[in-house]
Design a protein around this motif. Structure first.
Motif, PDB file in Angstrom:
ATOM      1  N   VAL A  43      -5.825   9.699   5.354  1.00  0.00           N
ATOM      2  CA  VAL A  43      -4.992   9.688   6.561  1.00  0.00           C
ATOM      3  C   VAL A  43      -3.762   8.861   6.196  1.00  0.00           C
ATOM      4  O   VAL A  43      -3.857   7.641   6.064  1.00  0.00           O
ATOM      5  CB  VAL A  43      -5.739   9.068   7.758  1.00  0.00           C
ATOM      6  CG1 VAL A  43      -4.801   8.949   8.961  1.00  0.00           C
ATOM      7  CG2 VAL A  43      -6.958   9.898   8.126  1.00  0.00           C
ATOM      8  N   PRO A  44      -2.604   9.506   6.005  1.00  0.00           N
ATOM      9  CA  PRO A  44      -1.439   8.778   5.492  1.00  0.00           C
ATOM     10  C   PRO A  44      -0.654   8.000   6.546  1.00  0.00           C
ATOM     11  O   PRO A  44       0.560   7.872   6.456  1.00  0.00           O
ATOM     12  CB  PRO A  44      -0.603   9.904   4.873  1.00  0.00           C
ATOM     13  CG  PRO A  44      -0.910  11.085   5.701  1.00  0.00           C
ATOM     14  CD  PRO A  44      -2.348  10.939   6.132  1.00  0.00           C
ATOM     15  N   TYR A  45      -1.375   7.502   7.541  1.00  0.00           N
ATOM     16  CA  TYR A  45      -0.764   6.713   8.611  1.00  0.00           C
ATOM     17  C   TYR A  45      -1.650   5.505   8.886  1.00  0.00           C
ATOM     18  O   TYR A  45      -2.789   5.425   8.407  1.00  0.00           O
ATOM     19  CB  TYR A  45      -0.605   7.570   9.882  1.00  0.00           C
ATOM     20  CG  TYR A  45      -0.040   8.937   9.624  1.00  0.00           C
ATOM     21  CD1 TYR A  45       1.307   9.118   9.323  1.00  0.00           C
ATOM     22  CD2 TYR A  45      -0.862  10.062   9.651  1.00  0.00           C
ATOM     23  CE1 TYR A  45       1.825  10.384   9.067  1.00  0.00           C
ATOM     24  CE2 TYR A  45      -0.358  11.334   9.390  1.00  0.00           C
ATOM     25  CZ  TYR A  45       0.991  11.483   9.096  1.00  0.00           C
ATOM     26  OH  TYR A  45       1.489  12.729   8.830  1.00  0.00           O
ATOM     27  N   ALA A  46      -1.137   4.598   9.698  1.00  0.00           N
ATOM     28  CA  ALA A  46      -1.828   3.329   9.932  1.00  0.00           C
ATOM     29  C   ALA A  46      -3.150   3.508  10.673  1.00  0.00           C
ATOM     30  O   ALA A  46      -3.312   4.414  11.490  1.00  0.00           O
ATOM     31  CB  ALA A  46      -0.920   2.392  10.719  1.00  0.00           C
ATOM     32  N   ALA A  47      -4.086   2.617  10.370  1.00  0.00           N
ATOM     33  CA  ALA A  47      -5.369   2.599  11.072  1.00  0.00           C
ATOM     34  C   ALA A  47      -5.139   2.292  12.547  1.00  0.00           C
ATOM     35  O   ALA A  47      -4.273   1.487  12.897  1.00  0.00           O
ATOM     36  CB  ALA A  47      -6.275   1.537  10.452  1.00  0.00           C
ATOM     37  N   ASP A  73      -9.428   7.092   4.185  1.00  0.00           N
ATOM     38  CA  ASP A  73      -8.573   6.259   3.337  1.00  0.00           C
ATOM     39  C   ASP A  73      -7.167   6.274   3.930  1.00  0.00           C
ATOM     40  O   ASP A  73      -6.462   7.276   3.848  1.00  0.00           O
ATOM     41  CB  ASP A  73      -8.573   6.826   1.913  1.00  0.00           C
ATOM     42  CG  ASP A  73      -7.699   6.028   0.950  1.00  0.00           C
ATOM     43  OD1 ASP A  73      -7.173   4.968   1.352  1.00  0.00           O
ATOM     44  OD2 ASP A  73      -7.537   6.462  -0.210  1.00  0.00           O
ATOM     45  N   ASN A  74      -6.752   5.159   4.555  1.00  0.00           N
ATOM     46  CA  ASN A  74      -5.411   5.059   5.140  1.00  0.00           C
ATOM     47  C   ASN A  74      -4.401   4.690   4.060  1.00  0.00           C
ATOM     48  O   ASN A  74      -4.317   3.540   3.634  1.00  0.00           O
ATOM     49  CB  ASN A  74      -5.381   4.011   6.254  1.00  0.00           C
ATOM     50  CG  ASN A  74      -6.272   4.378   7.421  1.00  0.00           C
ATOM     51  OD1 ASN A  74      -7.406   3.923   7.512  1.00  0.00           O
ATOM     52  ND2 ASN A  74      -5.775   5.215   8.311  1.00  0.00           N
ATOM     53  N   ARG A  75      -3.632   5.682   3.596  1.00  0.00           N
ATOM     54  CA  ARG A  75      -2.595   5.451   2.582  1.00  0.00           C
ATOM     55  C   ARG A  75      -1.250   5.654   3.261  1.00  0.00           C
ATOM     56  O   ARG A  75      -0.747   6.775   3.352  1.00  0.00           O
ATOM     57  CB  ARG A  75      -2.755   6.403   1.397  1.00  0.00           C
ATOM     58  CG  ARG A  75      -3.952   6.097   0.519  1.00  0.00           C
ATOM     59  CD  ARG A  75      -4.033   7.055  -0.655  1.00  0.00           C
ATOM     60  NE  ARG A  75      -5.143   6.698  -1.506  1.00  0.00           N
ATOM     61  CZ  ARG A  75      -5.033   6.170  -2.723  1.00  0.00           C
ATOM     62  NH1 ARG A  75      -3.840   5.946  -3.238  1.00  0.00           N
ATOM     63  NH2 ARG A  75      -6.109   5.884  -3.435  1.00  0.00           N
ATOM     64  N   THR A  76      -0.684   4.580   3.764  1.00  0.00           N
ATOM     65  CA  THR A  76       0.503   4.669   4.613  1.00  0.00           C
ATOM     66  C   THR A  76       1.801   4.611   3.820  1.00  0.00           C
ATOM     67  O   THR A  76       1.824   4.212   2.656  1.00  0.00           O
ATOM     68  CB  THR A  76       0.491   3.534   5.648  1.00  0.00           C
ATOM     69  OG1 THR A  76       0.552   2.282   4.954  1.00  0.00           O
ATOM     70  CG2 THR A  76      -0.776   3.561   6.469  1.00  0.00           C
ATOM     71  N   GLY A  77       2.876   5.012   4.484  1.00  0.00           N
ATOM     72  CA  GLY A  77       4.203   4.880   3.910  1.00  0.00           C
ATOM     73  C   GLY A  77       4.985   6.179   3.890  1.00  0.00           C
ATOM     74  O   GLY A  77       4.421   7.261   3.742  1.00  0.00           O
ATOM     75  N   ALA A  78       6.303   6.061   4.083  1.00  0.00           N
ATOM     76  CA  ALA A  78       7.249   7.181   3.992  1.00  0.00           C
ATOM     77  C   ALA A  78       6.873   8.336   4.904  1.00  0.00           C
ATOM     78  O   ALA A  78       6.970   9.499   4.532  1.00  0.00           O
ATOM     79  CB  ALA A  78       7.366   7.652   2.542  1.00  0.00           C
ATOM     80  N   ASN A  79       6.441   7.991   6.113  1.00  0.00           N
ATOM     81  CA  ASN A  79       6.102   8.994   7.121  1.00  0.00           C
ATOM     82  C   ASN A  79       5.069  10.007   6.612  1.00  0.00           C
ATOM     83  O   ASN A  79       5.182  11.210   6.847  1.00  0.00           O
ATOM     84  CB  ASN A  79       7.356   9.719   7.602  1.00  0.00           C
ATOM     85  CG  ASN A  79       7.142  10.437   8.929  1.00  0.00           C
ATOM     86  OD1 ASN A  79       6.303  10.042   9.724  1.00  0.00           O
ATOM     87  ND2 ASN A  79       7.894  11.492   9.153  1.00  0.00           N
ATOM     88  N   GLY A  80       4.082   9.501   5.919  1.00  0.00           N
ATOM     89  CA  GLY A  80       2.990  10.344   5.461  1.00  0.00           C
ATOM     90  C   GLY A  80       3.128  10.865   4.044  1.00  0.00           C
ATOM     91  O   GLY A  80       2.181  11.427   3.484  1.00  0.00           O
ATOM     92  N   GLY A  83       0.628   9.108   1.082  1.00  0.00           N
ATOM     93  CA  GLY A  83      -0.757   9.579   1.089  1.00  0.00           C
ATOM     94  C   GLY A  83      -0.860  11.055   0.745  1.00  0.00           C
ATOM     95  O   GLY A  83      -1.773  11.488   0.031  1.00  0.00           O
ATOM     96  N   SER A  84       0.079  11.849   1.243  1.00  0.00           N
ATOM     97  CA  SER A  84       0.077  13.281   0.956  1.00  0.00           C
ATOM     98  C   SER A  84       0.286  13.540  -0.533  1.00  0.00           C
ATOM     99  O   SER A  84      -0.346  14.431  -1.121  1.00  0.00           O
ATOM    100  CB  SER A  84       1.182  13.978   1.759  1.00  0.00           C
ATOM    101  OG  SER A  84       0.967  13.830   3.146  1.00  0.00           O
ATOM    102  N   SER A  85       1.166  12.763  -1.159  1.00  0.00           N
ATOM    103  CA  SER A  85       1.424  12.902  -2.592  1.00  0.00           C
ATOM    104  C   SER A  85       0.163  12.628  -3.400  1.00  0.00           C
ATOM    105  O   SER A  85      -0.126  13.298  -4.397  1.00  0.00           O
ATOM    106  CB  SER A  85       2.546  11.948  -3.014  1.00  0.00           C
ATOM    107  OG  SER A  85       2.843  12.091  -4.383  1.00  0.00           O
ATOM    108  N   HIS A  86      -0.624  11.647  -2.966  1.00  0.00           N
ATOM    109  CA  HIS A  86      -1.883  11.325  -3.650  1.00  0.00           C
ATOM    110  C   HIS A  86      -2.834  12.519  -3.610  1.00  0.00           C
ATOM    111  O   HIS A  86      -3.458  12.872  -4.620  1.00  0.00           O
ATOM    112  CB  HIS A  86      -2.538  10.112  -2.985  1.00  0.00           C
ATOM    113  CG  HIS A  86      -3.935   9.850  -3.444  1.00  0.00           C
ATOM    114  ND1 HIS A  86      -4.221   9.295  -4.679  1.00  0.00           N
ATOM    115  CD2 HIS A  86      -5.142  10.087  -2.839  1.00  0.00           C
ATOM    116  CE1 HIS A  86      -5.541   9.196  -4.820  1.00  0.00           C
ATOM    117  NE2 HIS A  86      -6.118   9.667  -3.717  1.00  0.00           N
TER     118      HIS A  86
END
Length: 326
Positions: A43-47, A73-80, A83-86
């Motif tokens: 989830v590329p946004y904050a918990a 797994d919250n991988r935040t930053g750059a408006n998603g 996490g999406s890149s991961h």
């Protein structure tokens, strides 16, 4: 007489066929036992945000169904994008999945460079749920209805807070639909917008239902406009923009599930069907409805088409508004 070359060619062809058959059998066996290990749901946004709430609910239910842990797994930053890149770089075996919102389709419209191709770097699994964007005001402020806001915005410039791509472009869509005097004000998140509206420092804000809901329930905020074709049961007094003569103002905050590009169609189909099973639970339906979200569960091909349509729609809104990628 068979020549040695013909015999060699035959042996080579038979060996190749045997290899293909073995690979196919292995693939089918791998598909049949999915998941074979814990699954990571990025989830590329904050918990604590809306996407995180939906993600943890789905993770819990799928864990129960699969007998394997599904870890958020919250991988935040750059408006998603981080996490999406991961996920885009992960193995396409279905054990790393991505849950994003509507801004996933809007990022390529507003960002000059992206570390991945939004359409081709991912395998669409399903659109889980959606809810419309809403326009909010202070409960004790001067605007009681959407008509009040539209009337005021025809004579004076009103500031409208936004926190990310979709809220920004939704505000722009409202402005264009009514030829209104509205100026977008950027914020780093939905929460600060709510605080400034409640405090009287900002007249309007575009946000998601989940962000607005607790403040509406506390009596601090009022939802006056719903960016959908019909009113919401959760905000029965909030008008649609169509009701005040602003046509085409529809903006859904959707929750979409993706995997990396190249996922097995069998695994994609299984995840899609398993999500249909867990979301058929009346308790899940009730919990989603309480948050203003409607379960959708579209087939993968339909979801892919929807995604492309969203990017095209918002690119046109940005073009008309002179909004360029940054």
């Amino acid at each position: 007489m068979t020549s040695p070359l013909t015999a060699f060619t035959r042996r080579t062809a038979l060996a190749a066929l045997a290899s293909i058959a073995a690979t196919s059998a292995w693939s089918q066996a791998a598909d049949a036992k999915f998941p074979s290990k814990p699954v990571t749901l990025v989830v590329p946004y904050a918990a604590g945000g809306g996407t995180d709430i939906v993600g943890r609910l789905m993770a819990q239910k799928l864990s129960e169904l699969w007998g394997q842990s599904v870890v958020v797994d919250n991988r935040t930053g750059a408006n998603g994008v981080i996490g999406s890149s991961h996920v885009a770089k992960s193995a396409p075996d279905g054990h790393t999945l991505l849950l994003v919102v509507g801004s996933h389709a809007i990022n390529p419209v507003l960002m000059k460079s992206m570390p991945y191709d939004t359409i081709n770097a991912f395998t669409p699994v399903t659109n889980i749920a959606s809810s419309p964007m809403v326009l909010v005001v202070a409960a004790k402020g001067p605007y009681k209805t959407l008509n009040d806001v539209v009337k005021a915005a025809r004579t004076e410039e009103l500031a409208v807070g936004y926190s990310e791509g979709q809220t920004r472009l939704t505000g722009e869509l409202i402005r264009q639909a009514g030829d209104l005097k509205m100026a977008g004000i950027p914020y780093k998140g939905g929460a600060p917008i709510m605080v400034d509206i409640i405090g009287g420092h900002l007249p309007l804000g575009v946000t998601s239902v989940l962000t607005a809901l607790p403040h509406v329930q506390s009596g601090a905020l009022r939802v006056v406009g719903v960016a959908a074709d019909q009113r919401m049961a959760i905000f029965p007094d909030a008008m649609t923009f169509k009701e005040v003569g602003l046509k085409g103002v529809e903006s859904l905050s959707w929750y979409g599930l993706f995997g990396p590009a190249g996922m097995s169609p069998a695994v994609v189909a299984q995840i899609n069907q398993d999500l249909k099973k867990v979301t058929a639970d009346p308790a899940v339906v009730k919990q989603m409805q309480a948050q203003g979200a409607q379960l959708v569960l579209t087939p993968p091909a339909e979801f892919r088409k929807f995604l492309a349509g969203e990017t095209e729609k918002w690119a046109l809104v940005a073009q008309r508004g002179g909004i360029k990628p940054e």
